[in-house]
Design a protein around this motif. Structure first.
Motif, PDB file in Angstrom:
ATOM      1  N   MET A  66      75.178 -16.283 -54.791  1.00  0.00           N
ATOM      2  CA  MET A  66      75.173 -16.678 -56.145  1.00  0.00           C
ATOM      3  C   MET A  66      76.754 -16.308 -56.845  1.00  0.00           C
ATOM      4  N   VAL A  67      76.970 -16.886 -57.875  1.00  0.00           N
ATOM      5  CA  VAL A  67      78.465 -16.714 -58.456  1.00  0.00           C
ATOM      6  C   VAL A  67      78.283 -16.063 -59.599  1.00  0.00           C
ATOM      7  N   PRO A  68      78.793 -14.968 -59.720  1.00  0.00           N
ATOM      8  CA  PRO A  68      79.131 -14.323 -61.100  1.00  0.00           C
ATOM      9  C   PRO A  68      79.609 -15.076 -62.140  1.00  0.00           C
ATOM     10  N   ILE A  69      78.922 -14.796 -63.582  1.00  0.00           N
ATOM     11  CA  ILE A  69      79.454 -15.683 -64.672  1.00  0.00           C
ATOM     12  C   ILE A  69      80.828 -15.503 -64.894  1.00  0.00           C
ATOM     13  N   THR A  98      84.663 -33.245 -61.805  1.00  0.00           N
ATOM     14  CA  THR A  98      84.471 -32.115 -61.339  1.00  0.00           C
ATOM     15  C   THR A  98      83.795 -31.116 -61.963  1.00  0.00           C
ATOM     16  N   VAL A  99      84.036 -31.017 -63.460  1.00  0.00           N
ATOM     17  CA  VAL A  99      83.355 -30.200 -64.418  1.00  0.00           C
ATOM     18  C   VAL A  99      81.918 -30.653 -64.566  1.00  0.00           C
ATOM     19  N   ALA A 100      81.700 -31.999 -64.274  1.00  0.00           N
ATOM     20  CA  ALA A 100      80.310 -32.395 -64.384  1.00  0.00           C
ATOM     21  C   ALA A 100      79.448 -31.772 -63.189  1.00  0.00           C
ATOM     22  N   ASP A 126      77.287 -20.825 -52.121  1.00  0.00           N
ATOM     23  CA  ASP A 126      77.725 -21.051 -53.382  1.00  0.00           C
ATOM     24  C   ASP A 126      78.972 -20.615 -53.864  1.00  0.00           C
ATOM     25  N   LEU A 127      79.306 -19.450 -53.296  1.00  0.00           N
ATOM     26  CA  LEU A 127      80.850 -18.953 -53.733  1.00  0.00           C
ATOM     27  C   LEU A 127      81.822 -19.898 -53.198  1.00  0.00           C
ATOM     28  N   ILE A 128      81.717 -20.591 -51.802  1.00  0.00           N
ATOM     29  CA  ILE A 128      82.526 -21.377 -51.215  1.00  0.00           C
ATOM     30  C   ILE A 128      82.547 -22.754 -52.078  1.00  0.00           C
ATOM     31  N   LEU A 129      81.406 -23.223 -52.334  1.00  0.00           N
ATOM     32  CA  LEU A 129      81.437 -24.361 -53.301  1.00  0.00           C
ATOM     33  C   LEU A 129      82.088 -24.065 -54.601  1.00  0.00           C
ATOM     34  N   PHE A 130      82.032 -23.092 -55.245  1.00  0.00           N
ATOM     35  CA  PHE A 130      82.688 -22.871 -56.424  1.00  0.00           C
ATOM     36  C   PHE A 130      84.112 -22.847 -56.403  1.00  0.00           C
ATOM     37  N   PHE A 131      84.496 -22.025 -55.214  1.00  0.00           N
ATOM     38  CA  PHE A 131      85.903 -22.072 -55.327  1.00  0.00           C
ATOM     39  C   PHE A 131      86.571 -23.583 -54.848  1.00  0.00           C
ATOM     40  N   ILE A 132      85.900 -24.084 -53.982  1.00  0.00           N
ATOM     41  CA  ILE A 132      86.590 -25.350 -53.701  1.00  0.00           C
ATOM     42  C   ILE A 132      86.704 -26.508 -54.987  1.00  0.00           C
ATOM     43  N   LEU A 133      85.576 -26.242 -55.845  1.00  0.00           N
ATOM     44  CA  LEU A 133      85.444 -27.013 -56.961  1.00  0.00           C
ATOM     45  C   LEU A 133      86.474 -26.593 -57.972  1.00  0.00           C
ATOM     46  N   ALA A 134      86.491 -25.401 -57.980  1.00  0.00           N
ATOM     47  CA  ALA A 134      87.593 -24.676 -59.096  1.00  0.00           C
ATOM     48  C   ALA A 134      88.872 -25.190 -58.708  1.00  0.00           C
ATOM     49  N   LEU A 178      76.157 -29.320 -63.151  1.00  0.00           N
ATOM     50  CA  LEU A 178      74.884 -29.368 -62.273  1.00  0.00           C
ATOM     51  C   LEU A 178      74.820 -27.971 -61.453  1.00  0.00           C
ATOM     52  N   LEU A 179      75.738 -27.211 -61.235  1.00  0.00           N
ATOM     53  CA  LEU A 179      75.611 -25.942 -60.622  1.00  0.00           C
ATOM     54  C   LEU A 179      75.137 -24.978 -61.359  1.00  0.00           C
ATOM     55  N   LEU A 180      75.422 -25.250 -62.778  1.00  0.00           N
ATOM     56  CA  LEU A 180      74.796 -24.015 -63.913  1.00  0.00           C
ATOM     57  C   LEU A 180      73.501 -24.734 -64.409  1.00  0.00           C
TER      58      LEU A 180
END
Lengths: 173, 106
Positions: free
Chosen positions: B1-4, A41-43, A4-12, A47-49
């Motif tokens: 999990m990603v913190p908010i 990307t925000v879309a 999750d964190l890796i995906l978040f950082f790539i997308l960010a 989806l992640l949220l």
């Protein structure tokens, strides 16, 4: 460091990179296309949220309608490139400084939130469950019916307004 | 999990980039696009908060998502009218450089 964190950082990274690309691009069409990528990307973030309906309406309305409007107007006005004119030399560094202060303020608030304890304590996790679409629809049409109808009137007014603005003025003889 | 917090920080960074765009660029269309970027970052923050908010009985509160739905609709209406205005200005001034839109000065 889970997936999750890796995906978040790539997308960010993609989101911030495309936003900077929109900002720095000299060609207005490139800027519009960078912004389309940012919206998509925000879309994916939506989806992640756990907001699939908002993600799809973001792609359909924002990336699919609003940016197409922008591209129409850019092509219509021939505004691909604006000729360079003189700018006030202190304007650009001042703007960048102010933006850095803005982000610094937000980061400071986020980092020191836990220690002061002045705000409502957040659980700190984003869940994986998707919102039940049926419940969202029920809330939209029962609890939020008035804003829904007012929004439809607003869209009608916007349509009429845009057409009135474009129409040639009739000369009264 | 990603913190908010990461989502909110990302929203703040995107908002700052939008502010930069409004302050630095002179092309009216790019300024308008930066305003849309700012609206988008606020939407991201609202959906992020809506994802962690829960009712007392454990069900999800999705007021944030409904609000974002209305923000998207209002942004669409605003873009339509704003672009019509920009086209009108272009017809009379033959330019969309905001530095040249100073006819009402003084």
């Amino acid at each position: 460091m889970n997936l999750d964190l890796i995906l978040f950082f790539i997308l960010a990274l993609v989101a911030i990179g495309t936003a900077m690309g929109m900002l720095l691009s000299r060609n207005a069409v490139y800027s519009a296309l960078f912004l389309v990528l940012n919206f998509i990307t925000v879309a994916v973030f939506y989806l992640l949220l756990g907001a699939p309906f908002i993600a799809m309406s973001q792609i359909t309305v924002y990336a699919g309608a609003i940016m197409v409007l922008f591209l129409f107007v850019i092509m219509l006005l021939g505004a691909e490139s604006l000729p360079q004119a003189e700018v006030l030399p202190w304007q650009r560094p001042l703007a960048i400084g102010l933006a850095v202060i803005l982000v610094g303020e937000a980061a400071y608030l986020l980092i020191t939130r836990a220690t002061t304890g002045a705000n409502v304590p957040l659980p700190g996790e984003a869940p994986n469950t998707m919102v039940n679409l049926r419940e969202l629809g029920m809330a939209l049409f029962n609890q939020y019916l008035l804003p829904f109808e007012v929004t439809s009137i607003l869209l009608l007014v916007a349509m009429v307004g845009a057409i009135v603005l474009i129409r040639k003025e009739k000369r009264v003889h | 999990m990603v913190p908010i917090d990461y989502y909110i920080l990302l929203s703040a960074v995107l908002f700052a980039i939008g502010v930069l765009g409004v302050l630095i660029r002179r092309n009216a269309l790019i300024i308008f696009m930066s305003v849309e970027l700012m609206l988008n970052s606020a939407n991201l923050a609202m959906v992020a908060f809506s994802s962690i908010l829960k009712n007392p009985d454990g069900t999800q509160v999705f007021s944030g998502q409904i609000f974002v739905f209305f923000v998207i609709a209002v942004a669409a209406a605003e873009v339509a009218v704003g672009l019509a205005l920009i086209v009108e200005i272009f017809k009379s001034k033959r330019s969309i450089d905001v530095d040249q839109m100073n006819s009402m000065k003084g």
